[in-house]
Design an enzyme around this catalytic site. Structure first.
Site, mmCIF file in Angstrom:
data_model
loop_
_atom_site.group_PDB
_atom_site.id
_atom_site.type_symbol
_atom_site.label_atom_id
_atom_site.label_comp_id
_atom_site.label_asym_id
_atom_site.label_seq_id
_atom_site.Cartn_x
_atom_site.Cartn_y
_atom_site.Cartn_z
ATOM 1 N N LEU A 141 0.823 -1.220 0.000
ATOM 2 C CA LEU A 141 0.000 0.000 0.000
ATOM 3 C C LEU A 141 0.854 1.266 0.000
ATOM 4 O O LEU A 141 0.395 2.318 0.440
ATOM 5 C CB LEU A 141 -1.007 0.002 1.167
ATOM 6 C CG LEU A 141 -2.034 -1.148 1.139
ATOM 7 C CD1 LEU A 141 -3.014 -1.012 2.306
ATOM 8 C CD2 LEU A 141 -2.816 -1.181 -0.178
ATOM 9 N N TYR B 57 14.570 3.977 -14.395
ATOM 10 C CA TYR B 57 13.311 3.222 -14.428
ATOM 11 C C TYR B 57 13.354 2.176 -15.547
ATOM 12 O O TYR B 57 13.135 0.987 -15.319
ATOM 13 C CB TYR B 57 12.121 4.175 -14.632
ATOM 14 C CG TYR B 57 10.855 3.452 -14.993
ATOM 15 C CD1 TYR B 57 10.211 2.634 -14.067
ATOM 16 C CD2 TYR B 57 10.304 3.537 -16.275
ATOM 17 C CE1 TYR B 57 9.057 1.943 -14.407
ATOM 18 C CE2 TYR B 57 9.159 2.853 -16.622
ATOM 19 C CZ TYR B 57 8.547 2.045 -15.692
ATOM 20 O OH TYR B 57 7.413 1.355 -16.032
ATOM 21 N N ASP C 24 11.685 12.521 -22.385
ATOM 22 C CA ASP C 24 10.495 12.159 -23.164
ATOM 23 C C ASP C 24 10.861 11.944 -24.632
ATOM 24 O O ASP C 24 11.190 12.902 -25.336
ATOM 25 C CB ASP C 24 9.457 13.294 -23.107
ATOM 26 C CG ASP C 24 8.515 13.167 -21.939
ATOM 27 O OD1 ASP C 24 8.437 12.082 -21.334
ATOM 28 O OD2 ASP C 24 7.839 14.172 -21.627
HETATM 29 N N1 UFG Z 1 2.524 15.259 -20.710
HETATM 30 C C1 UFG Z 1 2.261 16.598 -20.772
HETATM 31 N N2 UFG Z 1 1.803 17.217 -19.661
HETATM 32 C C2 UFG Z 1 1.608 16.572 -18.478
HETATM 33 C C3 UFG Z 1 1.878 15.173 -18.426
HETATM 34 C C4 UFG Z 1 2.339 14.552 -19.566
HETATM 35 O O1 UFG Z 1 2.438 17.249 -21.814
HETATM 36 O O2 UFG Z 1 1.222 17.202 -17.500
HETATM 37 C C5 UFG Z 1 3.010 14.577 -21.917
HETATM 38 C C6 UFG Z 1 4.352 13.918 -21.722
HETATM 39 O O3 UFG Z 1 5.386 14.826 -21.964
HETATM 40 C C7 UFG Z 1 4.284 12.778 -22.737
HETATM 41 C C8 UFG Z 1 2.796 12.430 -22.796
HETATM 42 O O4 UFG Z 1 2.125 13.543 -22.226
HETATM 43 O O5 UFG Z 1 4.662 13.250 -23.986
HETATM 44 C C9 UFG Z 1 2.461 11.201 -21.984
HETATM 45 O O6 UFG Z 1 3.017 11.342 -20.690
HETATM 46 P P1 UFG Z 1 2.697 10.358 -19.490
HETATM 47 O O7 UFG Z 1 3.426 10.860 -18.296
HETATM 48 O O8 UFG Z 1 1.237 10.148 -19.387
HETATM 49 O O9 UFG Z 1 3.305 8.972 -19.972
HETATM 50 P P2 UFG Z 1 4.796 8.633 -20.420
HETATM 51 O O10 UFG Z 1 4.738 8.383 -21.902
HETATM 52 O O11 UFG Z 1 5.803 9.577 -19.951
HETATM 53 O O12 UFG Z 1 5.054 7.345 -19.546
HETATM 54 C C10 UFG Z 1 4.472 6.100 -19.760
HETATM 55 C C11 UFG Z 1 4.391 5.354 -18.450
HETATM 56 C C12 UFG Z 1 5.753 5.153 -17.875
HETATM 57 C C13 UFG Z 1 6.612 4.485 -18.903
HETATM 58 C C14 UFG Z 1 6.579 5.210 -20.200
HETATM 59 C C15 UFG Z 1 7.267 4.415 -21.253
HETATM 60 O O13 UFG Z 1 3.604 6.056 -17.546
HETATM 61 O O14 UFG Z 1 5.665 4.350 -16.734
HETATM 62 O O15 UFG Z 1 5.252 5.409 -20.646
HETATM 63 O O16 UFG Z 1 7.873 5.259 -22.118
HETATM 64 F F1 UFG Z 1 7.899 4.459 -18.508
#
Ligand code: UFG
Length: 328
Positions: free
Chosen positions: A34, A141, A285
């Site tokens: 948790l 990660y 990213d």
């Molecule tokens: N983004 C924004 N604003 C925000 C949050 C995210 O513009 O407030 C963008 C990020 O830059 C990215 C996209 O939205 O381009 C998606 O972002 P997320 O954080 O939702 O997801 P990620 O692609 O970064 O991450 C996901 C999983 C991770 C994993 C990754 C693999 O959550 O655990 O994919 O690449 F590592």
């Protein structure tokens, strides 16, 4: 009916998995500390509060139950946090997983499903990304997940531990029946943040970078419904029970949506204003991550039930409006 240990079964994906396994009449034991999951997200089964760091607890658990398989969802998942605190990522995601795997081998439980990630590929050399794409993670990660994939190959060779690694692209959405959803704290994922802005729970969504090499300049991701991910786990564990060899599969819909497209789709689904601010790029990213899931379709017989981004957002929205107001 089989007996399955779900580690991290109180978390976002794990809790949806527990629900699906219970619906299939399996006996489910949930182990979760948790630290980020929620007790009330566990809709049934036998819940045990505890951590994979506790080897005595693990030994007792495996002595008490004869598990037919183990599913492991209990990882730390934030890329940014892993850059700041790699030690805790390697300890939790690698060392604790090793505790679990060694306990399994000692008790002759040799069927294992592992939640891996697109982050093992790093900056893609081509898209869509298939299983043989070079692995070059760019953060602790992703490296921690790749290490476990490699450990699993060694454990198969040495001990006959059969595993399937499912590499999620962007898990999203919520239980179609509205009972479960995403409850991260802090929330860092795009879709819940966009919907929280739509609901007025935050003033705006910040778009991280608009100068990427993509048609609208924002990052492209492959969003996959959490129930479709769980369905793949079900097919994968059944495959292992049928005697299939170790495998790795990329899981996405094969279609990418930019951050702007996600926000536009969310405006349409919710009918709400969604204020946007444009900010700097977020470190680490990649511009574009899209899965080639052909292998999962062919070998597992997997097919996504909810490939449309609107459906994924609709389910997540219902959860934001009606489901997510529990205490943590
Ligand atoms: N983004 C924004 N604003 C925000 C949050 C995210 O513009 O407030 C963008 C990020 O830059 C990215 C996209 O939205 O381009 C998606 O972002 P997320 O954080 O939702 O997801 P990620 O692609 O970064 O991450 C996901 C999983 C991770 C994993 C990754 C693999 O959550 O655990 O994919 O690449 F590592």
């Amino acid at each position: 009916m089989k007996k399955i240990l779900v580690v991290g079964g109180a978390g976002y994906i794990g809790s949806h998995m527990v629900k699906m396994l219970l619906q299939k009449q399996h006996h489910v034991v949930i182990l979760d500390d948790l630290s980020s999951g929620h007790r009330d997200a566990v809709l049934g089964g036998d819940f045990i509060l505890g951590s994979l760091a506790d080897t005595a607890l693990l030994n007792g658990l495996f002595a008490e139950h004869h598990f037919d398989g183990v599913m492991h969802f209990a990882s730390f998942i934030q890329v940014g946090e892993s850059m700041l605190n790699p030690g805790s990522y390697y300890r939790n995601n690698v060392t604790n997983t090793l505790n679990l795997l060694e306990t399994m081998v000692n008790h002759k439980v040799l069927t294992f499903l592992f939640s891996s990630t697109a982050a093992i590929f790093g900056e893609p050399l081509y898209t869509p990304i298939n299983e043989i794409h070079p692995k070059n993670p760019i953060n602790p990660y992703g490296r921690s997940k790749l290490m476990v994939e490699e450990i699993l190959a060694d454990f198969d060779r040495a001990y006959g531990l059969k595993s399937i690694c499912l590499r999620y692209f962007n898990a999203a959405g919520a239980d179609a029946e509205g009972q479960l959803g995403e409850r991260h704290d802090p929330e860092t994922h795009l879709i819940p943040l966009v919907l929280q802005a739509a609901a007025g729970m935050r003033p705006y969504i910040t778009v991280f970078g608009q100068d990427y090499d993509t048609p609208d300049g924002t990052c492209i991701r492959d969003y996959i419904h959490v129930e479709d991910l769980c369905q793949a786990h079900l097919l994968a564990i059944e495959k292992l029970w049928d005697g299939a060899p170790r495998g790795v599969y990329n899981l996405g819909n094969g279609e990418g949506f930019s951050v702007r497209e996600v926000i536009d789709a969310a405006r349409e689904v919710t009918g709400r204003e969604i204020p946007v601010q444009y900010g700097a790029r977020r470190e680490g990213d990649p511009a574009r991550l899209v899965a080639d899931s052909g292998l999962a379709r062919i070998q597992l017989g997997w097919q996504s039930k909810y490939p449309e981004i609107e459906k994924i957002i609709e389910h997540a929205w219902r959860w934001i409006l009606h489901g997510s107001k529990h205490d943590s």
